[in-house]
Design an enzyme around this catalytic site. Structure first.
Site, PDB file in Angstrom:
ATOM      1  N   ASN A  63      -8.630  -2.042  11.553  1.00 14.15           N
ATOM      2  CA  ASN A  63      -7.225  -2.209  11.938  1.00 14.15           C
ATOM      3  C   ASN A  63      -7.097  -2.406  13.443  1.00 14.15           C
ATOM      4  O   ASN A  63      -7.926  -1.935  14.238  1.00 14.15           O
ATOM      5  CB  ASN A  63      -6.381  -1.020  11.464  1.00 14.15           C
ATOM      6  CG  ASN A  63      -6.838   0.319  12.034  1.00 14.15           C
ATOM      7  OD1 ASN A  63      -8.028   0.622  12.070  1.00 14.15           O
ATOM      8  ND2 ASN A  63      -5.889   1.139  12.468  1.00 14.15           N
ATOM      9  N   GLU A  82      -3.997  -2.529  16.620  1.00 11.46           N
ATOM     10  CA  GLU A  82      -2.608  -2.303  17.036  1.00 11.46           C
ATOM     11  C   GLU A  82      -2.445  -2.784  18.473  1.00 11.46           C
ATOM     12  O   GLU A  82      -3.400  -2.774  19.255  1.00 11.46           O
ATOM     13  CB  GLU A  82      -2.270  -0.815  16.942  1.00 11.46           C
ATOM     14  CG  GLU A  82      -2.418  -0.245  15.540  1.00 11.46           C
ATOM     15  CD  GLU A  82      -2.443   1.275  15.505  1.00 11.46           C
ATOM     16  OE1 GLU A  82      -2.556   1.831  14.401  1.00 11.46           O
ATOM     17  OE2 GLU A  82      -2.360   1.909  16.583  1.00 11.46           O
ATOM     18  N   HIS A 110      -4.107  -4.980   9.582  1.00 20.02           N
ATOM     19  CA  HIS A 110      -4.679  -3.951   8.729  1.00 20.02           C
ATOM     20  C   HIS A 110      -6.163  -4.245   8.501  1.00 20.02           C
ATOM     21  O   HIS A 110      -6.602  -5.389   8.594  1.00 20.02           O
ATOM     22  CB  HIS A 110      -3.947  -3.898   7.394  1.00 20.02           C
ATOM     23  CG  HIS A 110      -2.508  -3.479   7.519  1.00 20.02           C
ATOM     24  ND1 HIS A 110      -1.951  -2.470   6.753  1.00 20.02           N
ATOM     25  CD2 HIS A 110      -1.500  -3.918   8.318  1.00 20.02           C
ATOM     26  CE1 HIS A 110      -0.678  -2.310   7.073  1.00 20.02           C
ATOM     27  NE2 HIS A 110      -0.390  -3.186   8.022  1.00 20.02           N
ATOM     28  N   GLU A 130      -8.027  -4.298   5.849  1.00 17.81           N
ATOM     29  CA  GLU A 130      -8.329  -5.228   4.759  1.00 17.81           C
ATOM     30  C   GLU A 130      -8.065  -6.668   5.189  1.00 17.81           C
ATOM     31  O   GLU A 130      -8.853  -7.572   4.893  1.00 17.81           O
ATOM     32  CB  GLU A 130      -7.487  -4.884   3.524  1.00 17.81           C
ATOM     33  CG  GLU A 130      -7.808  -3.529   2.910  1.00 17.81           C
ATOM     34  CD  GLU A 130      -6.986  -2.390   3.492  1.00 17.81           C
ATOM     35  OE1 GLU A 130      -6.784  -1.387   2.776  1.00 17.81           O
ATOM     36  OE2 GLU A 130      -6.531  -2.488   4.655  1.00 17.81           O
ATOM     37  N   CYS A 159      -2.723   0.108   1.464  1.00 15.21           N
ATOM     38  CA  CYS A 159      -1.268   0.206   1.396  1.00 15.21           C
ATOM     39  C   CYS A 159      -0.715  -0.972   0.596  1.00 15.21           C
ATOM     40  O   CYS A 159      -1.425  -1.932   0.275  1.00 15.21           O
ATOM     41  CB  CYS A 159      -0.671   0.226   2.808  1.00 15.21           C
ATOM     42  SG  CYS A 159      -0.822  -1.339   3.697  1.00 15.21           S
ATOM     43  N   CYS A 164      -1.270  -4.448   2.109  1.00 10.51           N
ATOM     44  CA  CYS A 164      -2.612  -5.010   1.945  1.00 10.51           C
ATOM     45  C   CYS A 164      -2.879  -5.438   0.500  1.00 10.51           C
ATOM     46  O   CYS A 164      -3.570  -6.425   0.259  1.00 10.51           O
ATOM     47  CB  CYS A 164      -3.658  -4.001   2.399  1.00 10.51           C
ATOM     48  SG  CYS A 164      -3.684  -3.808   4.190  1.00 10.51           S
TER      49      CYS A 164
END
Length: 294
Positions: A89, A91, A102, A104, A129, A132
């Site tokens: 991931n 950010e 993310h 994935e 989530c 994803c």
């Protein structure tokens, strides 16, 4: 060995360390393992495919950039070729959370940018989530994609996304990881513009037809490209900039060392990547951004 792996290397068993060191021990490790490398690692470590993917998750998570959540997620995508692709991931402070990548998405895009044609499975250290799960449903693997988690039985995407809505509900379109060439052309002798155009021609935008691609050049002159990956549910779509940043991160590039960026998209497309790309690159310190249209 890359500095990002130092802290978690002690968590790897000695036998697996021995098996991985010829590859991960190099500073130029590109966050993927070929079929041949995997077979060698399995022979030395005694791990099977499933156990190896799980054991690699701490290394994948070490590639995470999470200054906001401090929540580090790793993913390992297995291609039909047998190769393994790391993902993590990402950010970005100072921009909306919608720009987040993310794990994935990272592993899938990493495989796509390396030319993988289809994915067999994805292994993640936390349950995917909903965002994803929907992103994975765009793949040409369909809901038969295998999903592995630590201490969980093997399940498929169909188990994680029952009564799924996806590209097959809309129209007969190419699926994510299908080979495409949209055939757009630009008159240019600029290698960075050409790289962005090539990325655009491989992008996935079957719903808006707003194909786009980007090329980033860092302080060392290295070029990283990214393609737009549109989703049938729209919101999980991955912008081309995030795609390029995924690849840059996976090969241990510095996302704050971008000196020049070129975005290529249609002049009359239904949507534009320009504003979001400009704001994110500005936060990353890149001020030389160009937009070329076909």
């Amino acid at each position: 060995m890359q500095a990002r792996f130092h802290a978690i290397w002690s968590e790897i068993t000695p036998k697996l360390q021995e098996a991985l060191l010829p590859y991960i021990g190099n500073d130029d490790f590109s966050a993927m393992l070929t079929t041949e490398q995997i077979e060698s690692i399995k022979q030395i470590s005694g791990f099977d495919d499933h156990a190896l993917a799980l054991a690699l998750l701490p290394l994948a998570a070490a590639c995470s950039i999470a200054p906001i959540s401090h929540f580090y997620v790793g993913a390992i995508a297995r291609g039909e070729s047998g190769n393994l692709y790391f993902g993590a991931n990402m950010e970005f402070t100072g921009v909306p959370l919608q720009q987040t990548v993310h794990a994935e998405q990272s592993a899938i895009t990493h495989a796509w940018l390396r030319g993988e044609k289809k994915l067999i499975s994805i292994t993640v250290n936390y349950s995917p989530c909903g965002h994803c799960r929907q992103f994975m449903n765009e793949l040409n693997s369909g809901t038969q994609l295998e999903v592995y988690l630590p201490d969980r039985p093997r399940l498929t995407l169909a188990d994680y996304l029952p009564e799924a809505f996806g590209p097959r509900d809309l129209t007969d379109t190419p699926l994510l990881l299908d080979t495409v060439n949209h055939g757009y052309q630009l008159a240019t002798n600029d290698s960075l513009v050409q790289a962005a155009l090539d990325a655009t021609n491989s992008s996935h935008a079957p719903y808006s037809q707003s194909h786009s691609g980007i090329a980033l050049q860092d302080a060392q002159g290295k070029i990283y490209t990214g393609r737009y990956a549109e989703n049938a549910a729209f919101n999980p779509s991955l912008p081309p900039l995030q795609s390029a940043l995924i690849f840059m991160n996976m090969v241990n590039g510095n996302c704050q060392s971008i000196k020049r960026a070129v975005l290529v998209e249609g002049a009359n497309s239904q949507l534009s990547q320009w504003n979001a790309t400009k704001s994110t690159l500005s936060v990353l310190g890149c001020t030389e951004l160009e937009r070329h249209t076909f």
